[in-house]
Design a protein around this motif. Structure first.
Motif, mmCIF file in Angstrom:
data_model
loop_
_atom_site.group_PDB
_atom_site.id
_atom_site.type_symbol
_atom_site.label_atom_id
_atom_site.label_comp_id
_atom_site.label_asym_id
_atom_site.label_seq_id
_atom_site.Cartn_x
_atom_site.Cartn_y
_atom_site.Cartn_z
ATOM 1 N N ARG A 76 -13.162 0.226 3.149
ATOM 2 C CA ARG A 76 -12.269 -0.529 4.030
ATOM 3 C C ARG A 76 -11.639 -1.617 3.167
ATOM 4 N NH1 ARG A 76 -14.488 -3.980 9.103
ATOM 5 N NH2 ARG A 76 -12.483 -4.787 9.817
ATOM 6 N N ALA B 262 -3.165 0.364 -3.668
ATOM 7 C CA ALA B 262 -3.010 -0.939 -3.028
ATOM 8 C C ALA B 262 -2.620 -1.952 -4.101
ATOM 9 C CB ALA B 262 -4.305 -1.358 -2.352
ATOM 10 N N ARG C 244 -4.260 6.364 -2.013
ATOM 11 C CA ARG C 244 -3.168 5.408 -1.921
ATOM 12 C C ARG C 244 -3.433 4.305 -2.937
ATOM 13 N NH1 ARG C 244 -2.371 3.339 3.904
ATOM 14 N NH2 ARG C 244 -4.617 3.123 3.891
ATOM 15 N N VAL D 141 -4.411 -7.581 6.470
ATOM 16 C CA VAL D 141 -4.368 -6.132 6.299
ATOM 17 C C VAL D 141 -5.791 -5.614 6.472
ATOM 18 C CG1 VAL D 141 -3.964 -4.270 4.640
ATOM 19 C CG2 VAL D 141 -2.423 -6.247 4.716
ATOM 20 N N ASP D 142 -5.945 -4.547 7.235
ATOM 21 C CA ASP D 142 -7.237 -3.873 7.420
ATOM 22 C C ASP D 142 -6.936 -2.378 7.385
ATOM 23 O OD1 ASP D 142 -9.668 -2.783 8.282
ATOM 24 O OD2 ASP D 142 -10.016 -4.388 9.739
ATOM 25 N N GLU D 143 -7.152 -1.753 6.241
ATOM 26 C CA GLU D 143 -6.791 -0.354 6.005
ATOM 27 C C GLU D 143 -7.977 0.380 5.395
ATOM 28 O OE1 GLU D 143 -3.671 1.280 6.151
ATOM 29 O OE2 GLU D 143 -2.527 -0.427 6.886
ATOM 30 N N THR D 144 -7.906 1.685 5.377
ATOM 31 C CA THR D 144 -8.912 2.501 4.710
ATOM 32 C C THR D 144 -8.318 3.088 3.443
ATOM 33 O OG1 THR D 144 -9.977 3.070 6.796
ATOM 34 C CG2 THR D 144 -10.405 4.532 4.935
ATOM 35 N N ILE E 41 0.879 -1.169 0.000
ATOM 36 C CA ILE E 41 0.000 0.000 0.000
ATOM 37 C C ILE E 41 0.914 1.216 0.000
ATOM 38 C CG2 ILE E 41 -1.804 1.278 1.202
ATOM 39 C CD1 ILE E 41 -2.654 -1.414 2.456
#
Length: 138
Positions: A74, A97, A95, A85-88, A13
């Protein structure tokens, strides 16, 4: 940004540089040459409705790069080694990914607005050989 050798990892990311002025904002989501992103795939755009979840699969051969261009989602990913992985991802702080082969991925829209995702797959989709294996990303 990662070199081609860097794309051999399960996921990445990366922050994108945003250029803002009175007219709005611009960012370069994918730079095939300088980021060593393989050519020959396809770019596609999809929406994620409020409350919806999309993905929950991995690919055996293709890689995917994606960014949220409107709204917020999410991002969930799970590698074959079990790393999670747990991202916004959101359009205000874009960003990119990356999900490599074997990395299960999904996006969840937990907002009341439609989210829009722009993605690039390293190989064009082939209905006769979809290279999509269902597996929850969390």
């Amino acid at each position: 940004m990662a070199s081609e050798k860097g794309w051999n990892k399960p996921y990445a990311i990366e922050a994108l540089t945003v250029h803002r002025d009175a007219r709005g904002a611009l960012y370069e989501a994918l730079r095939f040459s300088s980021q060593d992103i393989p050519k020959g795939g396809q770019i596609y755009v999809y929406t994620v409705a409020p409350g919806a979840r999309r993905g929950d699969h991995f690919h055996e051969h293709k890689s995917e790069w994606f960014t949220c261009v409107a709204g917020r989602v999410r991002l969930l990913m799970k590698t074959q080694q079990g790393h999670r992985v747990d991202e916004t991802l959101d359009a205000d702080t874009p960003r990119m990914a990356f999900a490599g082969p074997g990395t299960s991925h999904a996006v969840v829209n937990e907002t009341a607005e439609v989210a829009v995702i722009m993605a690039y797959a390293s190989k064009e989709f082939d209905p006769a050989d979809p290279d999509t294996i269902l597996e929850p990303a969390d």
